[in-house]
Design a protein around this motif. Structure first.
Motif, PDB file in Angstrom:
ATOM      1  N   ILE A  85       0.210  -1.182  -0.393  1.00 47.17           N
ATOM      2  CA  ILE A  85      -0.291   0.043  -0.588  1.00 47.17           C
ATOM      3  C   ILE A  85       0.496   1.106  -0.413  1.00 47.17           C
ATOM      4  N   VAL A  86       2.222   1.492   0.862  1.00 46.36           N
ATOM      5  CA  VAL A  86       2.847   2.415   0.850  1.00 46.36           C
ATOM      6  C   VAL A  86       3.615   2.825  -0.792  1.00 46.36           C
ATOM      7  N   ASP A  87       4.064   1.753  -1.295  1.00 43.87           N
ATOM      8  CA  ASP A  87       4.878   2.056  -2.406  1.00 43.87           C
ATOM      9  C   ASP A  87       3.112   2.501  -3.864  1.00 43.87           C
ATOM     10  N   GLN A  88       2.555   1.681  -3.091  1.00 45.54           N
ATOM     11  CA  GLN A  88       1.376   2.888  -4.211  1.00 45.54           C
ATOM     12  C   GLN A  88       0.836   4.101  -4.097  1.00 45.54           C
ATOM     13  N   LEU A  89       0.593   4.367  -2.704  1.00 42.37           N
ATOM     14  CA  LEU A  89       0.211   5.205  -2.901  1.00 42.37           C
ATOM     15  C   LEU A  89       1.397   6.144  -2.845  1.00 42.37           C
ATOM     16  N   SER A  90       2.219   6.108  -2.836  1.00 44.74           N
ATOM     17  CA  SER A  90       4.082   6.610  -3.343  1.00 44.74           C
ATOM     18  C   SER A  90       3.815   7.344  -4.262  1.00 44.74           C
ATOM     19  N   TYR A  91       3.388   5.984  -5.219  1.00 48.52           N
ATOM     20  CA  TYR A  91       3.266   5.864  -6.854  1.00 48.52           C
ATOM     21  C   TYR A  91       2.527   7.160  -8.005  1.00 48.52           C
ATOM     22  N   ASP A  92       1.512   6.891  -6.234  1.00 45.48           N
ATOM     23  CA  ASP A  92      -0.061   7.497  -6.834  1.00 45.48           C
ATOM     24  C   ASP A  92       0.677   9.168  -6.253  1.00 45.48           C
ATOM     25  N   ASN A  93       1.802   9.935  -5.930  1.00 41.74           N
ATOM     26  CA  ASN A  93       1.515  11.194  -5.242  1.00 41.74           C
ATOM     27  C   ASN A  93       1.538  11.672  -3.786  1.00 41.74           C
ATOM     28  N   VAL A  94       1.105  10.814  -2.975  1.00 45.08           N
ATOM     29  CA  VAL A  94       0.287  10.896  -1.624  1.00 45.08           C
ATOM     30  C   VAL A  94       1.446  11.094  -0.500  1.00 45.08           C
ATOM     31  N   VAL A  95       1.613  11.694   0.358  1.00 44.37           N
ATOM     32  CA  VAL A  95       2.279  11.558   1.228  1.00 44.37           C
ATOM     33  C   VAL A  95       1.810  10.696   2.588  1.00 44.37           C
ATOM     34  N   VAL A  96       2.945  10.103   2.561  1.00 46.51           N
ATOM     35  CA  VAL A  96       1.829   8.427   3.546  1.00 46.51           C
ATOM     36  C   VAL A  96       3.325   9.116   5.016  1.00 46.51           C
ATOM     37  N   THR A  97       2.546   9.344   5.996  1.00 45.89           N
ATOM     38  CA  THR A  97       3.500   8.492   7.407  1.00 45.89           C
ATOM     39  C   THR A  97       3.272   7.880   8.079  1.00 45.89           C
ATOM     40  N   LEU A  98       3.530   6.832   8.827  1.00 47.64           N
ATOM     41  CA  LEU A  98       3.659   6.293   9.838  1.00 47.64           C
ATOM     42  C   LEU A  98       3.522   6.259  11.046  1.00 47.64           C
ATOM     43  N   GLU A  99       3.002   5.541  11.850  1.00 45.03           N
ATOM     44  CA  GLU A  99       3.373   5.819  13.591  1.00 45.03           C
ATOM     45  C   GLU A  99       3.126   5.073  14.698  1.00 45.03           C
TER      46      GLU A  99
END
Length: 248
Positions: free
Chosen positions: A202-216
């Protein structure tokens, strides 16, 4: 000779007295030992009662053993039923948690999705913002990975929740939220985080869609129960929106 007669007479007199006394004593003893018919009947009745009581006691003892075996079987059955009831209570609490009837709290993770801060000139801005499909991807992956409860910007999700885009905002169960979108999930963080960070996930797919992802990781996440009127509203609105429905 006269002296001999006297002595012999005394001896016979004493012997006669002894024989007479012995006979009388024996007679009195036999008389005392004689049992009358009334005494015999009474003794027989007592013996009969005693035998009857002993038989009753034996029957009661057998019945007691039988009852003890029945109690033992009932206790074993209740022990099994207790475990069944305990499991049912656990299931009910779990389902109440899933539908949002009770408040929940525990460890989990927080996923923040933000629009891209950089949009190249001439590019479509819609390709650089968060859409409901991105939220669906994260939420479904969290549920698949064992999340017990999920909320978006504090709005707890249920089996009747719906999410759809409405211009620059995302509507969750009738409430509109702008970016960034904070997705909180209660569950084992050591399972949830790797599930999102898996290569090609999911994180890789979101990054590919230009979405900034932060996990905590979070030690404690608390979510309040859903209000009953909100649940009823969800059921009414869900008929109007066939796109963007989320099912557990």
């Amino acid at each position: 000779m006269r002296g001999s007669y006297v002595i012999f007479s005394l001896i016979l007199l004493v012997a006669g007295f002894l024989f007479s006394y012995s006979y009388q004593l024996t007679r009195e003893s036999n008389r005392n030992q004689e049992i009358t018919t009334e005494q015999w009947d009474k003794e027989y009745e007592i013996r009969s009662q005693l035998i009857s009581k002993e038989e009753i006691n034996r029957d009661l003892q057998k019945e007691l053993f039988k009852k003890q075996e029945e109690v033992k079987e009932i206790e074993e059955s209740l022990k099994d039923q207790k475990q069944v009831y305990y499991n049912l209570v656990e299931d009910v609490e779990k389902y109440r948690m899933y539908v949002g009837d009770i408040a929940v709290q525990g460890k989990g993770i927080q996923v923040t999705l933000e629009d891209s801060s950089y949009v190249p000139e001439g590019e479509n801005v819609n390709n650089y913002i968060v859409h409901e499909s991105h939220l669906f991807s994260v939420i479904n992956e969290l549920y698949i990975s064992g999340a017990d409860a999920i909320s978006i910007n504090g709005q707890r999700l249920s089996s009747h929740s719906y999410i759809y885009c409405n211009g620059p905002v995302v509507t969750v169960d009738g409430n509109q939220f702008p970016a960034p979108f904070v997705i909180s999930a209660i569950g084992d963080p050591n399972v949830l985080l790797p599930a999102l960070n898996i290569t090609g996930g999911i994180v890789d797919q979101l990054s590919y869609d230009n979405v900034v992802v932060t996990l905590e990781k979070l030690e404690n996440i608390k979510m309040e129960p859903l209000l009953q009127e909100k649940k009823l509203r969800h059921r009414k609105v869900i008929r109007c929106f066939t796109n963007g429905l989320l099912f557990r």
